[in-house]
Write an enzyme that holds these catalytic residues in place. Structure first.
Site, PDB file in Angstrom:
ATOM      1  N   GLY A   1       0.824  -1.208   0.000  1.00 50.17           N
ATOM      2  CA  GLY A   1       0.000   0.000   0.000  1.00 50.17           C
ATOM      3  C   GLY A   1       0.852   1.249   0.000  1.00 50.17           C
ATOM      4  O   GLY A   1       1.991   1.229  -0.482  1.00 50.17           O
TER       5      GLY A   1
ATOM      6  N   GLY B   1      -9.448   1.532  -0.750  1.00 51.64           N
ATOM      7  CA  GLY B   1      -8.994   0.706   0.362  1.00 51.64           C
ATOM      8  C   GLY B   1      -7.569   1.104   0.672  1.00 51.64           C
ATOM      9  O   GLY B   1      -6.967   1.846  -0.084  1.00 51.64           O
ATOM     10  N   CYS B   2      -7.008   0.635   1.784  1.00 53.03           N
ATOM     11  CA  CYS B   2      -5.640   1.092   2.034  1.00 53.03           C
ATOM     12  C   CYS B   2      -4.629   0.273   1.235  1.00 53.03           C
ATOM     13  O   CYS B   2      -3.490   0.658   1.093  1.00 53.03           O
ATOM     14  CB  CYS B   2      -5.309   1.157   3.514  1.00 53.03           C
ATOM     15  SG  CYS B   2      -5.471  -0.373   4.357  1.00 53.03           S
ATOM     16  N   GLN B   3      -5.058  -0.866   0.691  1.00 49.06           N
ATOM     17  CA  GLN B   3      -4.140  -1.627  -0.156  1.00 49.06           C
ATOM     18  C   GLN B   3      -4.506  -1.544  -1.623  1.00 49.06           C
ATOM     19  O   GLN B   3      -3.658  -1.556  -2.494  1.00 49.06           O
ATOM     20  CB  GLN B   3      -4.116  -3.102   0.274  1.00 49.06           C
ATOM     21  CG  GLN B   3      -3.487  -3.293   1.640  1.00 49.06           C
ATOM     22  CD  GLN B   3      -3.984  -4.542   2.317  1.00 49.06           C
ATOM     23  OE1 GLN B   3      -4.700  -5.352   1.745  1.00 49.06           O
ATOM     24  NE2 GLN B   3      -3.615  -4.710   3.550  1.00 49.06           N
TER      25      GLN B   3
ATOM     26  N   GLY C   1      -8.192  -4.390   4.018  1.00 55.08           N
ATOM     27  CA  GLY C   1      -8.347  -3.073   3.415  1.00 55.08           C
ATOM     28  C   GLY C   1      -8.460  -3.111   1.908  1.00 55.08           C
ATOM     29  O   GLY C   1      -7.833  -2.338   1.217  1.00 55.08           O
TER      30      GLY C   1
END
Ligand SMILES: Cc1ncc(COP(=O)(O)O)c(C=O)c1O
Lengths: 405, 136
Positions: A360, B49-51, B118
């Protein structure tokens, strides 16, 4: 003396876990480190033997809890070479520590003043200063990095000037692993009279942080990235500054005298520590520091260098992998992308093989935009990782690459 | 290529006995999910999402709800294809009646739809159900 890795690993119960029937390979240490038995024992011991609130001692238990808690402060002070135990303020973590400083600065900054951070900030050291500047009318300046993730020192030198009131920068980048020359940067900032905070969230666990030697005014870090519990951290600051620093939260513990009309604040360190503190957390953090300090720091650092070296060599030899962040001085972090694959997909397939990494933006969205990637896959190493685990990462990556092709 | 039905997917996935085959199947499903038009991938349709991120465009076609979805991550795209197998062109009533958690459990993929992941999938399911509630 070299590191007895098997003995070291044996002290971390979680490292013998399996994930989906495969041994856990924990490479997410920049997010949080695992806890040795000594830390777990300290927490259990506190709650089983001497749980009581601190500083309110009308009884033996409260005295004992207060002694352990305040002794933990001494441990931290000694660990980072603070001049005085009062310079150690307990916080919930790095984020709160930076907030105390940024919030206090927001009350002192005015239009025309400048605050300088870098392009490699974690949001904790960016959003805080951005908001402090928005509130006060000061300007936020961003010191650029080179494409390899190293700070551009010449640009930094031109950005610090007589209007610069505050410089806040990371010891080590959580997203790239870059180790900043914090001593030199601090000296440049102090030369124009700016105050300096070092975000030590990623720097602290690699040993030998000496706030006197760095020369900074504040150093912030979290217990949980240093083998300690979550929910506890430290703001170290120079006594002369902290004594008059705008109070952060108000309430119990931090006051001297209270009437309905007004209150006066207590003295350091309590004036910046409102409410019942994280007593067990502080004691656990001290246990982590004591545990860490009995290791041979040279052996630890040599091992960490061996891990990042092996990871970098294997990454360089891996066709279709691009390393994100190639600073010459790096520790603990290998950030990368597999060409043509989304980092999240790589993370999924590694996870299925028992390999825990993070994917991320690493709480550094502007940095990702600067580097032109949506995010990265990040393997981050700690002292208990083995070279075999680095190898396991790359064989798992081979599989991910072939499955995603 | 038309996407398989939710029953077909449960059957297909039950057939594989190792995770690699299962993931490969999901990756292939992800690749076969029709791509959205770039101009449809607007900020208001984005679930970050965070990913990874997911776009969702929805249309009401008579009794039925029609969706276009896409993620930047291929495995999430595959998981979206599983979600689409359950929801695409169904009525609001069918959508609300469908046991999505049970479905992911039957597929042994519940960890991907858990709120702690995420990947935006849970948020997409919530959005679709919310839309269906407004319709019914
Ligand atoms: C460089 C850096 N700064 C600040 C933080 C915030 O730390 P915490 O979440 O413990 O407050 C982190 C955590 O990831 C970090 O890596």
């Amino acid at each position: 003396m070299s590191l007895d890795l098997a003995a070291l690993r044996a002290q971390f119960p979680i490292l013998s876990r399996q994930i989906d029937g495969k041994p856990l390979v924990y490479l997410d240490n920049a997010a949080t480190t695992q806890k040795p038995q000594a830390v777990i024992d300290a927490l259990v011991s506190f709650y089983t033997e001497c749980n009581a609130n601190v500083h309110r001692g009308a009884h033996a238990l409260a005295d004992e809890a207060t002694r352990r808690y305040e002794h933990a402060r001494d441990t931290v002070a000694n660990f980072i070479h603070a001049n005085d135990r009062q310079e150690v303020i307990w916080t919930s973590g790095t984020t709160e520590a930076i907030n105390i400083v940024a919030n206090g600065m927001a009350q002192q900054l005015k239009a025309g003043d400048q605050v300088l951070v870098t392009e490699m900030e974690h949001h904790a050291n960016l959003v805080t200063w951005q908001q402090a500047c928005l509130r006060s009318g000061a300007e936020l300046h961003i010191a650029p990095i080179y494409d390899n993730g190293e700070l551009d020192l010449n640009a930094f030198a031109t950005l610090v000037n007589e209007k610069t009131r505050f410089v806040s920068l990371p010891h080590v980048s959580n997203a790239l692993g870059t180790v900043n020359p914090i001593k030199e940067l601090t000296r440049m900032a102090k030369a124009v009279g700016a105050l300096v905070l070092i975000d030590g969230a990623q720097g602290i666990a690699h040993g030998q942080v000496d706030v006197q030697d760095i020369g900074c005014d504040f150093y912030a870090f979290s217990g949980h990235k240093l083998f300690g519990p979550t929910g506890i951290g430290v703001l170290w600051g120079r006594q002369a500054l902290l004594e008059n620093w705008p109070v952060w939260q108000t309430g119990g513990e931090m006051i001297a005298k209270v009437t309905y009309e007004c209150s006066t604040w207590g003295s350091l360190p309590n004036r910046l520590e409102a409410g019942t503190p994280n007593i067990a957390g502080a004691i656990g953090m001290a246990a982590a520091i004591n545990w860490f300090m009995q290791l041979d720091v040279n052996a630890v650092q040599a091992h960490e260098q061996a891990l990042i070296r092996s990871a970098t060599e294997q990454a360089e030899a891996f066709a279709g992998l691009t390393i994100i962040g190639n600073a010459s001085n790096k520790i603990g972090v290998l950030s990368f992308v597999l060409d043509g694959s989304h980092p999240a997909d790589v993370g999924f397939i590694l996870d299925r093989q028992g390999i825990a990494i993070r994917t991320g933006d690493h709480c550094a969205q502007p940095l990702m935009r600067r580097l032109g990637v949506p995010g990265t896959a990040r393997a981050s190493f700690s002292i208990y990782n083995s070279l075999d685990e680095v190898d396991a990462l790359f064989s798992a990556l081979k599989k991910a690459q072939s499955m995603l092709a | 290529m038309s996407l398989p039905s939710s029953e077909e997917i449960i059957d297909d996935l039950a057939f594989f006995d190792d995770w690699e085959q299962r993931y490969q199947y999901i990756i292939d499903l992800g690749k076969s999910l029709p791509a959205m038009q770039d101009e449809d991938k607007t900020e208001d349709r984005l679930v970050r999402g965070c990913q990874s991120s997911v776009w969702l465009k929805s249309q009401i076609q008579g009794e039925h709800l029609h969706f276009e979805v896409e993620s930047d991550a291929i495995i999430v795209n595959g998981l979206l294809a599983l979600v689409m197998a359950a929801y695409q062109d169904k009525t609001a009533k069918n959508i609300l009646a469908f046991d999505i958690d049970g479905y992911f459990q039957a597929l042994d993929l519940e960890r991907h739809i858990s709120p702690t992941r995420g990947n935006g999938l849970r948020a997409i399911v919530a959005k679709i159900r919310h839309l269906a509630e407004q319709q019914s």
